[in-house]
Design an enzyme around this catalytic site. Structure first.
Site, PDB file in Angstrom:
ATOM      1  N   ASP A   1      26.434  31.126  17.884  1.00  0.00           N
ATOM      2  CA  ASP A   1      27.974  30.977  17.648  1.00  0.00           C
ATOM      3  C   ASP A   1      28.583  32.427  17.201  1.00  0.00           C
ATOM      4  O   ASP A   1      29.849  32.578  16.957  1.00  0.00           O
ATOM      5  CB  ASP A   1      28.368  29.980  16.669  1.00  0.00           C
ATOM      6  CG  ASP A   1      29.160  28.825  17.634  1.00  0.00           C
ATOM      7  OD1 ASP A   1      28.997  28.879  18.623  1.00  0.00           O
ATOM      8  OD2 ASP A   1      29.487  28.051  16.679  1.00  0.00           O
TER       9      ASP A   1
ATOM     10  N   ASP B   1      17.702  24.672  11.263  1.00  0.00           N
ATOM     11  CA  ASP B   1      18.692  25.686  10.894  1.00  0.00           C
ATOM     12  C   ASP B   1      18.050  27.126  11.019  1.00  0.00           C
ATOM     13  O   ASP B   1      16.836  27.130  10.963  1.00  0.00           O
ATOM     14  CB  ASP B   1      19.044  25.621   9.379  1.00  0.00           C
ATOM     15  CG  ASP B   1      20.350  24.371   9.296  1.00  0.00           C
ATOM     16  OD1 ASP B   1      20.834  24.243  10.249  1.00  0.00           O
ATOM     17  OD2 ASP B   1      20.643  24.057   8.015  1.00  0.00           O
TER      18      ASP B   1
ATOM     19  N   ASP C   1      17.373  29.342   9.219  1.00  0.00           N
ATOM     20  CA  ASP C   1      16.346  29.730   8.197  1.00  0.00           C
ATOM     21  C   ASP C   1      15.438  28.813   8.092  1.00  0.00           C
ATOM     22  O   ASP C   1      14.776  28.687   7.000  1.00  0.00           O
ATOM     23  CB  ASP C   1      17.167  30.401   7.094  1.00  0.00           C
ATOM     24  CG  ASP C   1      18.091  29.377   6.637  1.00  0.00           C
ATOM     25  OD1 ASP C   1      18.100  28.303   7.305  1.00  0.00           O
ATOM     26  OD2 ASP C   1      19.053  29.731   5.660  1.00  0.00           O
TER      27      ASP C   1
ATOM     28  N   ASP D   1      26.319  16.140  10.456  1.00  0.00           N
ATOM     29  CA  ASP D   1      24.934  15.484  10.241  1.00  0.00           C
ATOM     30  C   ASP D   1      24.935  14.115   9.742  1.00  0.00           C
ATOM     31  O   ASP D   1      24.645  13.203  10.620  1.00  0.00           O
ATOM     32  CB  ASP D   1      23.816  16.209   9.334  1.00  0.00           C
ATOM     33  CG  ASP D   1      24.545  16.834   8.120  1.00  0.00           C
ATOM     34  OD1 ASP D   1      25.624  16.372   7.752  1.00  0.00           O
ATOM     35  OD2 ASP D   1      23.975  17.729   7.445  1.00  0.00           O
TER      36      ASP D   1
END
Lengths: 808, 727
Positions: free
Chosen positions: B168, B234, B236, B331
């Site tokens: 993004d 994610d 990370d 979520d």
């Protein structure tokens, strides 16, 4: 917290009428069951004005009328503190109300009362009749005033004594306890300028106008020629109860004789009871009013003076019928209807509200007007009555919604305290130096010290100010108002648990419970003779007054005849049939051993001066005792035991003891409370000096309540029952057994196992409250039940969760 | 039938307990019963705090808590006509009720959590096709390279796994932004990441416009892929090799399964753990959630999607048009929507990814603000308690998760309440000293014990309160803004790898020092009141004690906002691999000692390498768990030390090629068992007493550290970026 207890207050509060007997207002004085022979009395180093309760022998036997009418409900009434008020009702006949009357007052006061700033005011029916400086510390001061015509009315009148007193030198709060003015019973009366105008009782409704003697006692002298016959007993007892109820006397003694009394005194009512034939045998011809048939009413006769109550009929059946119809019938309250008030008018107006459900009582309804106080200690008194099945001592809490204000005070020393029957129930510190306002501020009052029947609540505001510290000249004079109490203040009593408990002598004393709600009572007297009957009648008159209805008694000849009825037993120990006493918890051997004992040495109360002084010291030292000591004797056995207990043991034991004391101090809780009471039935052996034992138990077979009043010696039977029904002693009855001892503390045995008596239709809400009270007094069981329930909940949760939701 | 009878038995037991508790018994009775019940709880703790015994202990605790509620409700509220007392009194009362309500909701959720699932069901014969989505916004390519490499290295039948990088930060909108510098940075980022993806063998995806933040990005991924299952990591969060084999099998068992969630395991400390130095010893904050709450939720089929480390079913997502983007916590919103339409979820309690969490206090607050605001949005938009389609347990579970985020109100109320009395003399809690001792003390002890029963191994005493306290100051305005305007908050990306080079006070630290100062004044006021109003001493002392408790908490918070410099970038884990090193043409056999995402410690097994200058470069190669095209990894020697067994070198990776990232990922993330072991080592139930003492020690030490930072190093960093994150 409520364990705090001030001896000076307790002694007075033990008696609903603290002024009943003047010496009882004194702190060191026990609430004794004084059975001192009158001969010993003069040896007491008491003040000069102390007089035996016996009427002065000098009273002339005037057969026709008396020149005066005593007004006090007791031998003395004491007004105490910086401001105090007492008011009660007295009753006049039509004739008396219309007569020319003087009000005579006699009083004496404490030496420390400052005459310039202290005044006694007397009001009748609200109108100020007399105002006098309080300046008579060395002798009785007598005042007399004519009463304005038209002020008095036939029937009920109220008299009110108001005292404002200031200390001569001292500005401390403690000094206010040294202030007292004592109204003397013998010297305080209505006197008739023209004795000929005097009392003529005309109808049964005039019964209250009989009044009382100088010591506040009313004697009902029942002349029943057939008293010795069994058939007469029930009628005699019914008449005694009926007269006592309708006369609303504060203390009633019933005497039964077969002959006419030698002389007639004020406060004495002669009742002639018998069949027409018997009475004619006694006095010759009957008065014209009596006619020939059944008759109840007042009549005059040369042999008994102008007014005796004549109760007659052709046969005993006729007699019983007319007694039931005219005398007891109108006051027979059905057992299922609660009264609204409990009669206290003879010593306190207004009548005590009878609280049988949640209720909010404004101070205005309790006879406490809006008032301001410039003193250091302001005290007002409220009287309320609880039902006989009151069962909320352990858990209940009432709330006082206080409307009031205070000005500059010394924070820390200032507080409001609420006393219930002489025990501190709540303390609210006043903390804002610059004053504060209370607007319906709730104060929680535990119901712990409430009891069935009459309860006395004191509201006390202690407001020392900065100026009191310096205490300069004139500092004790009334100055700026320190505390204001508004009559919108309200006492809110929540719905409380109601269930009868037996044995509980306090309920008998309070409302005659459970006899008050039964339809048939068996009365067993030691021997069916006149002294026994007199004693029983005295007792029943008192019970009927407390129950507010005549009790349906049936005199029986032997214990076997009691059947499945609740029973009352009156008599001397030696007269009791074998095997009867153990059924109420007294050892059977008592019958023979007790009367043989030597007379107890009567301990003479200390002089009043030191007593007051000690009380003040005690207060200063903060010596606290437990409520059980409410006899007021210090130091009590408990205190001494506690002191000794604390001085033994190793380090651990001492820690344990200090923890116990801390719990006691903080939570009113002791390890002793957790002990399970021993169930071993032990029969009571009278303690040294015991003269009368009141004992109650449930009959194991019929589950009915039996209450026995056993006197040590036959000769003292009537006298001891008279003593018993005096308000101070009567209120001391509690537990399953109370032994009255001469000159000493009552000996109260609390019930170790009690049974419940259902008094009302079953309701879940009430049972919940009953359970709350029971659990609160059986803490260990509550804890275990809760523990068990939680374990059940845990297991239930485990089982349920194992089946609900996902399980791997 | 049996179930029904158990429910009836339970209802009966509950009725009896409630009836006993609502008896208006005397203070003395409460004191005795309370003492006995607490004693029983303590006894059970020593004997058997498991299974039915645990529930019995919780039942006992419930009784005391309910007694407290009953007493608090019936006798402690100030009179209504004294508004200055009544209003704060009522607020405090409501705050306590909230706390107790949350306690009961948590009791429901975690009364009997599902035990850890033993072993995953095997993959279906025809393994479903899997799309891995790694959404990114501004993360560094190196970080992405590690994550993508680890994702690619996951065990799964060949050809059935596709990894997508959803960027993004390089959208058309960004590339064509008006700001020329930003636009060129975005274009550069796109190019760089495209190259990275090409090198690793995964798909680069970006989109036109940045709509709906992360949810929009994921939906773009959905639109451009076709796998049966979607895995979200994610940027990370690097997965272990076993991730798919531990999770995919569940989808074969239950066709209505939409989610398999796994815990987030962090290899770096959060600011509290770092600044209080508790990372090694104390379970992380999220372990309470992933260690027990998610298992509890799983029992009621209410385990929800946590944004990463989860597998979702495409067909399920298609029924709701992909990920929900109405709230900023897409979520949980996606999960509640799917649960409400009859889909199921499963939670696998095994750390299968290792990730980074916000390192500074500012970014930590930024992340929590997002969660709090998002959960508030769910509370407002979805009303979990009333949402049709959810089962009653699910409603309770979601309510519990969403309502939790109202804690800032409560924490701050508890903080301020004692000051009402200490400063202004307002009596907002009417109780006598003995009542206070009997009811409040037993309640507090029971509360601590119940927490310990519920979460003992996962949370030390008082630490929950501390976490809530440090967040409350900033979360309160955040939560209020959502309640006022639910649509306002927008998604903000949490910064995770930040530099912590120097000791400083966080730019968000000032309020904590002010609070500390005010509470200290409260202590002064306590003393002053005790001296000037000795007749009120008991009340003053009780309230003063409460204030001191708050002060301890605030002192701890000073330590949290006093940022320590971080010694080592990322957590190292023991990994033993054989290999060899070659430096300056010399080679020697080595074995690895420990590994992190930044570097590796190796022991040289040859005498030849007696000394090596720090800074010298070389290459290390290891045996890898999957075949690699090349196995040499360039490193720089960062430190060198000798012990009796030989030379130990600390090396920093110098990756230059996508393959290097795959090697690092293989080294650092291949074995999830070491993460479990690490967590297990921290999960010790230390008990209420020791935990409290330990907390006291931390509090005293951190207070002094915070104050020394404040007076010695008064430097509020003025990082605007971080401040924006916290808004």
């Amino acid at each position: 917290m409520s364990a705090r207890f001030l001896p000076i207050l307790a002694a007075a509060a033990l008696l609903p009428m603290s002024g009943l007997r003047a010496q009882e207002a004194q702190p060191r004085e026990p609430a004794p069951f004084m059975i001192a022979p009158p001969a010993q009395q003069p040896t007491a180093p008491g003040p000069a004005e102390r007089k035996p309760a016996e009427p002065a022998p000098a009273t002339p036997a005037i057969p026709a009328s008396f020149a005066f009418k005593p007004l006090l409900p007791a031998a003395r009434v004491t007004l105490e503190g910086e401001s105090d008020t007492r008011s009660w009702a007295f009753y006049l006949t039509q004739d008396e109300a219309g007569a020319d009357l003087n009000l005579d007052i006699a009083f004496q006061n404490a030496l420390v009362v400052m005459p310039e700033a202290s005044r006694l005011t007397v009001r009748i029916n609200g109108e100020r009749i007399m105002e006098s400086p309080i300046a008579s510390s060395d002798s009785l001061r007598r005042n007399s005033t004519a009463i304005r015509k038209g002020l008095l009315r036939a029937g009920q009148n109220t008299i009110r004594f108001e005292a404002v007193q200031r200390h001569r030198t001292d500005c401390t709060v403690a000094s206010t306890y040294e202030l007292w003015t004592r109204i003397d019973g013998a010297g305080t009366r209505l006197s008739f300028k023209n004795p000929a105008q005097q009392s003529r009782l005309r109808s049964i409704d005039d019964l209250p106008a009989v009044g009382a003697d100088e010591s506040g006692q009313t004697t009902i002298h029942i002349v029943a020629p057939g008293a010795a016959s069994a058939v007469a007993a029930n009628s005699i007892l019914a008449v005694a109860q009926g007269v006592a109820l309708r006369g609303r006397y504060s203390q009633t003694t019933v005497r039964i004789s077969e002959r006419l009394p030698d002389r007639i005194r004020p406060g004495m009512l002669t009742v002639l009871l018998g069949t027409g034939k018997e009475l004619r045998d006694l006095i010759g011809t009957l008065p014209a009013e009596a006619g020939t048939g059944s008759f109840i009413g007042f009549a005059a006769h040369p042999k008994f003076g102008p007014a005796a109550l004549l109760v007659t009929g052709e046969t005993w059946q006729d007699l019983e019928a007319i007694i039931a119809k005219l005398l007891t019938g109108p006051v027979s309250r059905p057992t299922n209807i609660n009264r609204k008030t409990m009669g206290t008018a003879s010593w306190h107006v207004p009548d005590a509200p009878f609280i049988s459900d949640s209720q909010v009582l404004r101070f205005s309804e309790l006879g406490i007007p809006t008032q301001e106080s410039s003193g250091r200690r302001m005290r007002v008194r409220a009287v309320v009555a609880m039902p006989g099945d009151f069962y909320a001592n352990a858990y209940g809490e009432a709330t006082l919604y206080l409307d009031g204000a205070y000005s500059e005070i010394l924070p820390g020393d200032s507080h409001i305290e609420i006393f219930v029957n002489g025990n501190v129930a709540a303390t609210v510190p006043l903390n804002t130096t610059s004053g504060g306002l209370f607007q319906q501020t709730p104060i929680t009052i535990p119901l712990r010290h409430f009891r069935p029947g009459i309860n006395e609540i004191w509201f006390e505001a202690v407001t020392p100010a900065k100026s009191d510290l310096a205490c300069g000249p004139g500092a004790t004079l009334p100055g700026k108002n320190r505390f204001a109490l508004f009559d919108t203040t309200a006492l809110a009593i929540p719905n409380f648990a109601k269930i009868g408990v037996s044995p509980n002598l306090a309920a008998v004393a309070g409302t005659g419970f459970p006899y008050s709600i039964t339809s048939q009572i068996a009365l067993l007297v030691g021997r069916l003779d006149i002294p026994n009957l007199s004693a029983a009648a005295t007792l029943l008159a008192r019970l009927a007054q407390r129950a507010d209805r005549p009790l349906p008694v049936d005199v029986i000849g032997s214990a076997a005849a009691i059947g499945s009825r609740p029973a009352l037993i009156v008599g001397a120990a030696g007269q009791m049939p074998a095997g009867l006493l153990p059924r109420v918890g007294i050892a059977d051997t008592v019958r023979s051993t007790w009367p043989q004992r030597a007379d107890a040495v009567v301990i003479v109360p200390e002089t009043e001066g030191t007593a007051v002084f000690d009380a003040v010291i005690n207060r200063f030292q903060g010596r606290q005792t437990t409520p059980e000591d409410s006899g007021g004797v210090a130091p009590s056995t408990e205190a001494v035991r506690d002191r000794w207990r604390g001085s033994f043991g190793g380090l651990f034991a001492r820690y344990f003891i200090s923890l116990d004391r801390w719990l006691q101090r903080t939570f009113d809780l002791s390890f002793a409370q957790l002990r399970t009471p021993s169930r071993a039935p032990s029969l009571y052996e009278p303690a040294e000096g015991a003269e009368l034992i009141a004992a109650q138990a449930s009959d194991p077979d019929t589950r009915q309540v039996w209450t026995a009043f056993v006197v040590r010696q036959e000769e003292a039977l009537e006298k001891n029952l008279d003593r018993l029904v005096t308000p101070g002693n009567w209120a001391g009855m509690a537990g399953k057994l109370t032994a009255f001892r001469s000159g000493q503390d009552n000996h109260v045995l609390s019930a170790d196992s009690t049974a419940f008596v259902m008094t009302r239709p079953f309701s879940l809400a009430n049972m919940r409250l009953v359970l709350a009270n029971w659990m609160s007094s059986n803490i260990g069981i509550y804890a275990l039940t809760l523990l068990a329930a939680c374990i059940g909940l845990g297991i239930g949760t485990f089982l349920m969760l194992r089946r609900l939701g996902r399980h791997s | 039938m049996r179930t029904a009878s158990y429910v009836i038995f339970w209802a009966f037991a509950t009725a009896v307990v409630v009836a006993l508790i609502t008896l208006p018994i005397s203070l003395q009775a409460h004191l005795i019963a309370g003492t006995i019940v607490v004693g029983a709880m303590i006894l059970l703790k020593f004997l058997r705090p498991y299974g039915v015994w645990r529930l019995i202990a919780l039942g006992l605790g419930t009784a005391i808590v309910l007694r407290y509620v009953y007493w608090r409700t019936t006798s402690t509220l100030p009179p209504v006509n004294q508004l200055e007392d009544f209003i704060p009194g009522l607020i405090l009362y409501l705050a306590e009720l909230y706390n107790i309500g949350m306690l009961f909701l948590s009791l429901f959720v975690v009364a009997m959590p599902l035990p850890r699932r033993k072993s995953a069901p095997p993959l279906p014969a025809e393994a479903p096709t899997v799309d891995v989505f790694v959404p990114t916004y501004n993360e560094e390519p190196e970080l992405l390279a590690t994550t993508l490499s680890a994702a690619l290295a996951m065990d799964y039948p060949a050809g059935r796994l596709t990894v997508h990088l959803l960027d993004d930060g390089g959208t058309d909108e960004k590339c064509n932004a008006d700001n020329f510098v930003a636009a060129s940075a975005a274009r550069e980022r796109r190019t760089q990441l495209q190259a990275l993806c090409a090198g690793l063998g995964c798909t680069y995806l970006t989109r036109e416009r940045n709509i709906s933040a992360k949810a929009g990005n994921l939906n773009n991924g959905l639109a451009n892929s076709s796998g049966d299952l979607i895995v979200v990591f994610d940027a990370d969060h690097a997965p272990a090799r076993t991730f798919l084999t531990e999770t995919i099998g569940y989808f074969g068992q239950d066709p209505k399964l939409f989610l398999v969630q796994t815990p987030h395991f962090f290899i770096n400390p959060d600011p509290l753990e770092r600044n209080l130095k508790t990372f090694k010893a104390m379970p992380s904050e999220n372990e309470m959630f992933y260690g027990i709450i998610q298992r509890g939720l799983d029992k009621w089929n209410a385990s929800f999607f946590c944004g990463s480390a989860a597998v979702l079913r495409r067909t399920a997502l298609q029924t709701t048009n992909g990920f929900s983007g109405r709230s900023i916590t897409e979520d949980a919103e996606t999960a509640i929507t799917l649960h409400a339409t009859g889909w199921n979820s499963v939670y696998v309690d095994k750390p299968l990814i290792a990730g980074l969490q916000p390192a500074t206090f500012a970014s930590f607050i930024g992340q929590r603000s997002r969660w709090a605001q998002g959960m508030m949005q769910i509370l407002i938009y979805h009303r979990p308690m009333l949402k049709s389609g959810l089962s009653l347990p699910q409603r309770l579970c979601y309510s519990s998760s969403a309502l939790f985020w109202l804690f800032p109100f409560v924490r701050l109320t508890f903080l301020v309440a004692p000051l009402f009395y200490l400063f202004f003399g307002l009596e907002i809690f009417t109780a006598s000293g003995p009542e206070f001792i009997a009811y409040v003390f037993s309640y507090m002890v029971v509360n601590l014990m119940m927490q310990n029963y519920l979460y003992g191994r996962y949370r030390w005493p008082w630490i929950s309160e501390l976490y809530e306290f440090i967040q409350s100051v900033y979360l309160l305005p955040a939560v209020i803004s959502v309640l006022v305007n639910p649509g306002k908050p927008t998604f903000k990306v949490t910064a995770k790898s930040e530099e912590l080079g120097t000791r400083r006070i966080s730019e968000l630290g000032l309020p904590f020092f002010i609070i500390f100062a005010v509470l200290t004044l409260g202590v002064v006021a306590t003393y002053w009141r005790t001296i000037t109003q000795p007749y009120n001493a008991d009340t003053t002392l009780v309230v003063g004690l409460w204030n001191i408790l708050n002060l301890l908490m605030a002192g701890c918070a000073l330590g949290v906002v006093s940022e320590r410099p971080e010694g080592r970038g990322a957590r190292r884990f023991p990994v033993k691999r054989r290999g060899q090193i070659s430096i300056d043409g010399r080679t020697a056999p080595i074995v690895t000692e420990n590994v992190s995402v930044d570097g590796v410690a190796i022991r040289v097994l040859s005498k030849g390498f007696d000394t090596l200058p720090v800074g010298s470069r070389g290459e290390v190669s290891f045996e890898t768990t999957i075949a690699m095209p090349r196995d040499a990894l360039p490193v720089r020697v960062a430190r060198s030390a000798s012990d009796q067994k030989g030379l130990v070198l600390g090396c920093q990776y110098e990756p230059s090629d996508p393959v290097h990232s795959r090697i690092i990922a293989d080294l650092a993330f291949s074995d999830a068992a070491i993460w479990s072991d690490f967590q297990k080592a921290r999960r010790q139930n230390m008990g209420v007493v020791y935990g409290t003492l330990r907390f006291l020690r931390i509090a005293v030490f951190q207070t002094s550290r915070g104050l020394s930072y404040f007076f010695g190093l008064y430097r509020f960093a003025r990082s605007n970026a971080a401040r924006r994150a916290a808004e």
